[in-house]
Design a protein around this motif. Sequence first.
Motif, mmCIF file in Angstrom:
data_model
loop_
_atom_site.group_PDB
_atom_site.id
_atom_site.type_symbol
_atom_site.label_atom_id
_atom_site.label_comp_id
_atom_site.label_asym_id
_atom_site.label_seq_id
_atom_site.Cartn_x
_atom_site.Cartn_y
_atom_site.Cartn_z
ATOM 1 N N VAL A 114 -27.903 30.609 -27.769
ATOM 2 C CA VAL A 114 -26.574 30.070 -27.510
ATOM 3 C C VAL A 114 -26.206 30.471 -26.088
ATOM 4 C CG1 VAL A 114 -24.125 30.218 -28.095
ATOM 5 C CG2 VAL A 114 -25.835 30.124 -29.910
ATOM 6 N N ILE A 115 -25.782 29.518 -25.302
ATOM 7 C CA ILE A 115 -25.464 29.788 -23.906
ATOM 8 C C ILE A 115 -24.018 30.274 -23.782
ATOM 9 C CG2 ILE A 115 -25.047 28.681 -21.664
ATOM 10 C CD1 ILE A 115 -27.492 26.916 -22.284
ATOM 11 N N VAL A 116 -23.829 31.335 -23.044
ATOM 12 C CA VAL A 116 -22.508 31.807 -22.647
ATOM 13 C C VAL A 116 -22.354 31.431 -21.177
ATOM 14 C CG1 VAL A 116 -21.015 33.810 -22.296
ATOM 15 C CG2 VAL A 116 -22.519 33.700 -24.304
ATOM 16 N N LEU A 117 -21.542 30.427 -20.903
ATOM 17 C CA LEU A 117 -21.337 29.964 -19.527
ATOM 18 C C LEU A 117 -20.025 30.548 -19.012
ATOM 19 C CD1 LEU A 117 -21.966 28.248 -17.037
ATOM 20 C CD2 LEU A 117 -20.855 26.308 -18.192
ATOM 21 N N MET A 118 -20.120 31.458 -18.075
ATOM 22 C CA MET A 118 -18.940 32.070 -17.466
ATOM 23 C C MET A 118 -18.669 31.316 -16.170
ATOM 24 S SD MET A 118 -19.778 36.082 -18.350
ATOM 25 C CE MET A 118 -18.065 36.519 -18.686
ATOM 26 N N THR A 119 -17.596 30.532 -16.177
ATOM 27 C CA THR A 119 -17.362 29.602 -15.074
ATOM 28 C C THR A 119 -15.924 29.610 -14.577
ATOM 29 O OG1 THR A 119 -17.304 27.245 -14.490
ATOM 30 C CG2 THR A 119 -17.138 27.774 -16.820
ATOM 31 N N ASN A 120 -15.789 29.339 -13.281
ATOM 32 C CA ASN A 120 -14.471 29.237 -12.645
ATOM 33 C C ASN A 120 -13.584 28.220 -13.340
ATOM 34 O OD1 ASN A 120 -15.990 30.743 -10.859
ATOM 35 N ND2 ASN A 120 -15.566 29.482 -9.050
ATOM 36 N N GLN A 121 -14.200 27.184 -13.905
ATOM 37 C CA GLN A 121 -13.406 26.094 -14.473
ATOM 38 C C GLN A 121 -12.549 26.556 -15.651
ATOM 39 O OE1 GLN A 121 -13.834 23.926 -11.638
ATOM 40 N NE2 GLN A 121 -12.899 22.851 -13.368
ATOM 41 N N VAL A 122 -13.002 27.534 -16.403
ATOM 42 C CA VAL A 122 -12.170 28.043 -17.503
ATOM 43 C C VAL A 122 -10.946 28.750 -16.936
ATOM 44 C CG1 VAL A 122 -12.091 29.530 -19.535
ATOM 45 C CG2 VAL A 122 -14.157 28.217 -19.035
ATOM 46 N N ASN A 123 -11.129 29.534 -15.894
ATOM 47 C CA ASN A 123 -9.979 30.179 -15.248
ATOM 48 C C ASN A 123 -8.955 29.140 -14.808
ATOM 49 O OD1 ASN A 123 -12.474 31.829 -14.896
ATOM 50 N ND2 ASN A 123 -11.077 33.318 -13.975
ATOM 51 N N LYS A 124 -9.447 28.030 -14.242
ATOM 52 C CA LYS A 124 -8.556 27.021 -13.675
ATOM 53 C C LYS A 124 -7.802 26.213 -14.726
ATOM 54 C CE LYS A 124 -11.358 26.346 -9.485
ATOM 55 N NZ LYS A 124 -12.200 25.381 -8.739
ATOM 56 N N LEU A 125 -8.230 26.290 -16.003
ATOM 57 C CA LEU A 125 -7.521 25.541 -17.048
ATOM 58 C C LEU A 125 -6.108 26.066 -17.271
ATOM 59 C CD1 LEU A 125 -10.355 25.080 -19.718
ATOM 60 C CD2 LEU A 125 -9.382 23.325 -18.220
ATOM 61 N N THR A 126 -5.837 27.311 -16.887
ATOM 62 C CA THR A 126 -4.497 27.885 -17.022
ATOM 63 C C THR A 126 -3.784 27.806 -15.679
ATOM 64 O OG1 THR A 126 -5.279 29.452 -18.684
ATOM 65 C CG2 THR A 126 -3.153 29.928 -17.650
ATOM 66 N N PRO A 127 -2.678 27.087 -15.596
ATOM 67 C CA PRO A 127 -1.935 27.052 -14.334
ATOM 68 C C PRO A 127 -1.484 28.461 -13.934
ATOM 69 C CG PRO A 127 -1.156 25.345 -15.830
ATOM 70 C CD PRO A 127 -2.068 26.233 -16.625
ATOM 71 N N LYS A 128 -1.557 28.761 -12.655
ATOM 72 C CA LYS A 128 -1.202 30.102 -12.193
ATOM 73 C C LYS A 128 0.238 30.447 -12.528
ATOM 74 C CE LYS A 128 -2.460 33.169 -8.455
ATOM 75 N NZ LYS A 128 -3.222 33.258 -7.174
ATOM 76 N N SER A 129 1.091 29.438 -12.588
ATOM 77 C CA SER A 129 2.510 29.675 -12.903
ATOM 78 C C SER A 129 2.714 30.168 -14.329
ATOM 79 C CB SER A 129 3.313 28.387 -12.701
ATOM 80 O OG SER A 129 2.840 27.354 -13.568
ATOM 81 N N GLN A 130 1.699 30.022 -15.195
ATOM 82 C CA GLN A 130 1.831 30.426 -16.593
ATOM 83 C C GLN A 130 1.087 31.716 -16.919
ATOM 84 O OE1 GLN A 130 0.825 27.147 -19.190
ATOM 85 N NE2 GLN A 130 2.043 25.687 -18.018
ATOM 86 N N CYS A 131 0.543 32.367 -15.903
ATOM 87 C CA CYS A 131 -0.278 33.553 -16.154
ATOM 88 C C CYS A 131 0.499 34.688 -16.815
ATOM 89 C CB CYS A 131 -0.895 34.054 -14.850
ATOM 90 S SG CYS A 131 -2.197 32.955 -14.208
ATOM 91 N N SER A 132 1.788 34.766 -16.574
ATOM 92 C CA SER A 132 2.567 35.860 -17.158
ATOM 93 C C SER A 132 2.699 35.738 -18.668
ATOM 94 C CB SER A 132 3.967 35.912 -16.533
ATOM 95 O OG SER A 132 4.665 34.699 -16.795
ATOM 96 N N SER A 133 2.419 34.553 -19.221
ATOM 97 C CA SER A 133 2.578 34.357 -20.657
ATOM 98 C C SER A 133 1.268 34.202 -21.405
ATOM 99 C CB SER A 133 3.456 33.122 -20.930
ATOM 100 O OG SER A 133 2.847 31.961 -20.408
ATOM 101 N N GLY A 134 0.142 34.292 -20.721
ATOM 102 C CA GLY A 134 -1.137 34.195 -21.405
ATOM 103 C C GLY A 134 -2.071 33.215 -20.722
ATOM 104 N N TYR A 135 -3.306 33.165 -21.186
ATOM 105 C CA TYR A 135 -4.284 32.320 -20.521
ATOM 106 C C TYR A 135 -5.389 31.918 -21.498
ATOM 107 C CZ TYR A 135 -6.989 36.666 -20.315
ATOM 108 O OH TYR A 135 -7.662 37.818 -20.648
#
Length: 552
Positions: A240-261
């Motif tokens: 099973v591949i575990v792909l650690m990618t920038n794109q998952v980080n980008k799915l959460t808008p930076k303005s919402q980081c204080s409430s979760g991701y």
Amino acid sequence: MTLYTRISVLAFIGGVLTSACSSSDAAGPPLPSCGAHGTQLSLAVGAYMSLNPATDSGCVTFGANTLPDTAEYLVLPWSGGGTPGSSAPFVLQSATPVASISVSRLASAPTDTRGATALAFDHFLRELGRSRRYPPVDRSAPAASTGVPQPSPAAGPPVVGSKRTFKVCANSTCSTTVNVGAVARAVGLHIGIYIDTLAPSPGLSAADLDSLKTVFDTRLYPLDTVTFGHVSDIDSNTVVIVLMTNQVNKLTPKSQCSSGYIAGFFFPGDIDPAFSATYNHGEVFYSIVADSTGTLSCAHKPSDVRYVTPVTFTHEFQHMINFVEHVLVRGASVTEEGWLDEGLSKYAEEIAGRSFGDNAHFSQYAIGAVYDGYHYLLATGNSPLLIPADTGTLAEVGASWLFTRYIVDQFGDSLPGKLVRTTLTGASNVAAQTGQPFAQTVSRWALANWVSDLPGFSAPTELQYKSWHFRTTYSSLHSQNPAVFPLAYPLVPMFSPGTAVNLSGTLRTGSGEYLRAVQAAGGAAFTLHFSANGTSAVSPAVVPRLNILRIR
């Protein structure tokens, strides 16, 4: 469920998580007159009944209390099932010619919007799995990372240092994808970890990756496959591949980081027989990368990624197995309903934490489920158990976990595997694997939420959680962090004399309200009427039940 962090909860985790084994103020409709109709109730302490209002006009008469002590009944207007997401109004009133006193909720649940982006994305993914209708892939999408798209890899596990290109959701609706170049950095017997070639530096160290590979490979993969079922290998790479990618980080808008991701996810199109070639044609779990300075979106130190990613993996891996067992192995047209699929994944988190045998790991893995369960118990009437795949709140996720935990306690550790390895779904699946009508099981679960570890009360074994004493757990969490856990026990039934009950609200599938009705020593009989509006019957669409247990 796509794992999301709750910032205030994570701040608490220095503490220890342990496991020891709406009403209305309006006057409402006129009081009904039940006359001689209805069920005549005579319960000993500890005895209970689940009544279908269609069989007794919704009228239940509690016999006179001939004892020199107060009698107390737990009364639950409840939904025993129905189509996920449906609801119906109800009224529960005393049917005696005395003034009715409307009872206000003693403790109301705060609205919790933390993790809203992740919840929405999670349920979007579960709906994709159920409908098997995926967004079209934008084949003209630019590459998000360096490297030329590679041909399909040869059979066998990836070689450390080898490159591959993946299609990854570019937004939370996956309406477009981007090509991500990644390099295999750690490969075990069951797991291959790829890192985005454009991941921020310094990212995870070789020691970090080895630690993640080890826990995935030797603990979480075996635990989930033994508990739930097979995982496929459609790309014949044995991992099973575990792909650690920038794109998952980008799915959460930076303005919402204080409430979760969004910390990670499983995309069913990757292994759907009809669509896998369009996507990545393989078993892939997507995860955030370390980004200490927040260049992509939310800041994630390597220690944060090491902490949260294993929990996310074990959760999402259950979703993957569930899809495989339903669709690939047994050829079902749809996979499991969202509420039960979610409950099983929260259960996967819990048992992973237990497997380590220490409180630190138990807290790490199980705190999310316990927190969600707390929110459900704060206001059960506001949150259905049976939820469609495209909706969801923390409280609804909590209901899913609590119910799953209860039925495993009652029917054994083999039950999760039976629920996954089938073509059945939802309430029909639960009924088939437990051998009990779903309305009976959900009614007993509802009673167990209050009486399982009620002090001074010996609950029947079928009304007990066997692996948790939730009053002890939540009292401890309340002491450690009262801002996050404001009540020592979140479930606070409304309280009223039996002759003055006036409760109204909405029954949501699989859920309901809690009331403690008391009868004075030597008190006369009283009657309660359970209806839609004081006159007509509660809609059968939600399988209404009036659950009654005598506490004293």
